[in-house]
Design a protein around this motif. Sequence first.
Motif, PDB file in Angstrom:
ATOM      1  N   ASN A  63       0.813  -1.218   0.000  1.00  0.00           N
ATOM      2  CA  ASN A  63       0.000   0.000   0.000  1.00  0.00           C
ATOM      3  C   ASN A  63       0.847   1.269   0.000  1.00  0.00           C
ATOM      4  O   ASN A  63       0.306   2.363  -0.121  1.00  0.00           O
ATOM      5  CB  ASN A  63      -0.976  -0.009   1.180  1.00  0.00           C
ATOM      6  N   ASP A  64       2.153   1.128   0.193  1.00  0.00           N
ATOM      7  CA  ASP A  64       3.104   2.240   0.114  1.00  0.00           C
ATOM      8  C   ASP A  64       2.687   3.436   0.977  1.00  0.00           C
ATOM      9  O   ASP A  64       2.720   4.584   0.545  1.00  0.00           O
ATOM     10  CB  ASP A  64       3.277   2.682  -1.349  1.00  0.00           C
ATOM     11  N   TYR A  65       2.289   3.131   2.194  1.00  0.00           N
ATOM     12  CA  TYR A  65       1.846   4.189   3.112  1.00  0.00           C
ATOM     13  C   TYR A  65       2.928   5.227   3.361  1.00  0.00           C
ATOM     14  O   TYR A  65       2.632   6.396   3.589  1.00  0.00           O
ATOM     15  CB  TYR A  65       1.395   3.579   4.443  1.00  0.00           C
ATOM     16  N   GLN A  66       4.176   4.810   3.313  1.00  0.00           N
ATOM     17  CA  GLN A  66       5.278   5.732   3.587  1.00  0.00           C
ATOM     18  C   GLN A  66       5.255   6.944   2.658  1.00  0.00           C
ATOM     19  O   GLN A  66       5.615   8.041   3.059  1.00  0.00           O
ATOM     20  CB  GLN A  66       6.619   4.997   3.461  1.00  0.00           C
ATOM     21  N   ASN A  67       4.801   6.746   1.439  1.00  0.00           N
ATOM     22  CA  ASN A  67       4.827   7.824   0.460  1.00  0.00           C
ATOM     23  C   ASN A  67       3.474   8.481   0.229  1.00  0.00           C
ATOM     24  O   ASN A  67       3.344   9.310  -0.668  1.00  0.00           O
ATOM     25  CB  ASN A  67       5.407   7.299  -0.861  1.00  0.00           C
ATOM     26  N   MET A  68       2.500   8.130   1.033  1.00  0.00           N
ATOM     27  CA  MET A  68       1.183   8.759   0.909  1.00  0.00           C
ATOM     28  C   MET A  68       1.155  10.098   1.638  1.00  0.00           C
ATOM     29  O   MET A  68       1.925  10.325   2.582  1.00  0.00           O
ATOM     30  CB  MET A  68       0.090   7.854   1.504  1.00  0.00           C
ATOM     31  N   ASP A  69       0.253  10.945   1.216  1.00  0.00           N
ATOM     32  CA  ASP A  69       0.029  12.211   1.887  1.00  0.00           C
ATOM     33  C   ASP A  69      -0.476  11.937   3.307  1.00  0.00           C
ATOM     34  O   ASP A  69      -1.406  11.144   3.503  1.00  0.00           O
ATOM     35  CB  ASP A  69      -1.006  13.026   1.096  1.00  0.00           C
ATOM     36  N   THR A  70       0.111  12.585   4.286  1.00  0.00           N
ATOM     37  CA  THR A  70      -0.228  12.340   5.685  1.00  0.00           C
ATOM     38  C   THR A  70      -1.688  12.657   5.968  1.00  0.00           C
ATOM     39  O   THR A  70      -2.374  11.889   6.662  1.00  0.00           O
ATOM     40  CB  THR A  70       0.697  13.157   6.609  1.00  0.00           C
ATOM     41  N   LYS A  71      -2.196  13.765   5.444  1.00  0.00           N
ATOM     42  CA  LYS A  71      -3.599  14.116   5.677  1.00  0.00           C
ATOM     43  C   LYS A  71      -4.533  13.069   5.095  1.00  0.00           C
ATOM     44  O   LYS A  71      -5.546  12.728   5.691  1.00  0.00           O
ATOM     45  CB  LYS A  71      -3.919  15.492   5.087  1.00  0.00           C
ATOM     46  N   GLU A  72      -4.184  12.554   3.940  1.00  0.00           N
ATOM     47  CA  GLU A  72      -4.988  11.509   3.303  1.00  0.00           C
ATOM     48  C   GLU A  72      -5.004  10.238   4.162  1.00  0.00           C
ATOM     49  O   GLU A  72      -6.046   9.606   4.345  1.00  0.00           O
ATOM     50  CB  GLU A  72      -4.396  11.221   1.926  1.00  0.00           C
ATOM     51  N   LEU A  73      -3.826   9.870   4.683  1.00  0.00           N
ATOM     52  CA  LEU A  73      -3.734   8.710   5.572  1.00  0.00           C
ATOM     53  C   LEU A  73      -4.617   8.891   6.811  1.00  0.00           C
ATOM     54  O   LEU A  73      -5.368   7.991   7.194  1.00  0.00           O
ATOM     55  CB  LEU A  73      -2.290   8.512   6.038  1.00  0.00           C
ATOM     56  N   LEU A  74      -4.495  10.053   7.441  1.00  0.00           N
ATOM     57  CA  LEU A  74      -5.277  10.317   8.650  1.00  0.00           C
ATOM     58  C   LEU A  74      -6.776  10.293   8.368  1.00  0.00           C
ATOM     59  O   LEU A  74      -7.556   9.748   9.153  1.00  0.00           O
ATOM     60  CB  LEU A  74      -4.867  11.654   9.266  1.00  0.00           C
ATOM     61  N   GLN A  75      -7.187  10.852   7.238  1.00  0.00           N
ATOM     62  CA  GLN A  75      -8.607  10.872   6.877  1.00  0.00           C
ATOM     63  C   GLN A  75      -9.140   9.461   6.642  1.00  0.00           C
ATOM     64  O   GLN A  75     -10.242   9.123   7.074  1.00  0.00           O
ATOM     65  CB  GLN A  75      -8.847  11.749   5.641  1.00  0.00           C
ATOM     66  N   LEU A  76      -8.365   8.634   5.962  1.00  0.00           N
ATOM     67  CA  LEU A  76      -8.769   7.255   5.721  1.00  0.00           C
ATOM     68  C   LEU A  76      -8.907   6.504   7.037  1.00  0.00           C
ATOM     69  O   LEU A  76      -9.898   5.803   7.272  1.00  0.00           O
ATOM     70  CB  LEU A  76      -7.759   6.567   4.796  1.00  0.00           C
ATOM     71  N   TRP A  77      -7.914   6.647   7.911  1.00  0.00           N
ATOM     72  CA  TRP A  77      -7.959   5.986   9.215  1.00  0.00           C
ATOM     73  C   TRP A  77      -9.176   6.452  10.015  1.00  0.00           C
ATOM     74  O   TRP A  77      -9.898   5.635  10.593  1.00  0.00           O
ATOM     75  CB  TRP A  77      -6.653   6.273   9.979  1.00  0.00           C
ATOM     76  N   LEU A  78      -9.420   7.741  10.015  1.00  0.00           N
ATOM     77  CA  LEU A  78     -10.551   8.288  10.761  1.00  0.00           C
ATOM     78  C   LEU A  78     -11.881   7.790  10.202  1.00  0.00           C
ATOM     79  O   LEU A  78     -12.758   7.362  10.956  1.00  0.00           O
ATOM     80  CB  LEU A  78     -10.495   9.818  10.738  1.00  0.00           C
TER      81      LEU A  78
END
Length: 131
Positions: A63-78
């Motif tokens: 899923n290459d989370y390391q290179n994803m936008d942090t805000k996008e990651l947080l929004q998905l998790w939320l």
Amino acid sequence: MFPKPKNPPFKNHGSKGKWSRKQILGHLIDSAINNLQRFTEIGYQPQPYVYREYHQAELVQMNDYQNMDTKELLQLWLSLNKQIARVMHNQTEERLDLKVLFTDGELSDLRFIMQDYPEHMEYHLNQIVNG
């Protein structure tokens, strides 16, 4: 919502063999996806529900989370966790008693895996916050 991390850089790679904060958050996303599926499937699958493991390290890498936008990651998790909270809130005692069969042969119930999920999440959130 969360305390400020002691070591602020969120994107830094973890030390060799360890996940970075973003990868840990990615792991929590994968955990949310898998647990949401478990929490809902148990209601219509044959009993006992067979608990399936998932390939954690491989999913974090693919899923290459390391290179994803942090805000996008947080929004998905939320978003995933809001849905999990709704599913948990709507459970009946009858559903919480549905049986789960783990790969080691141990038998438990939906109540157990729903109680374990936030404990697992808290453990990893502490890793993110405290580095």
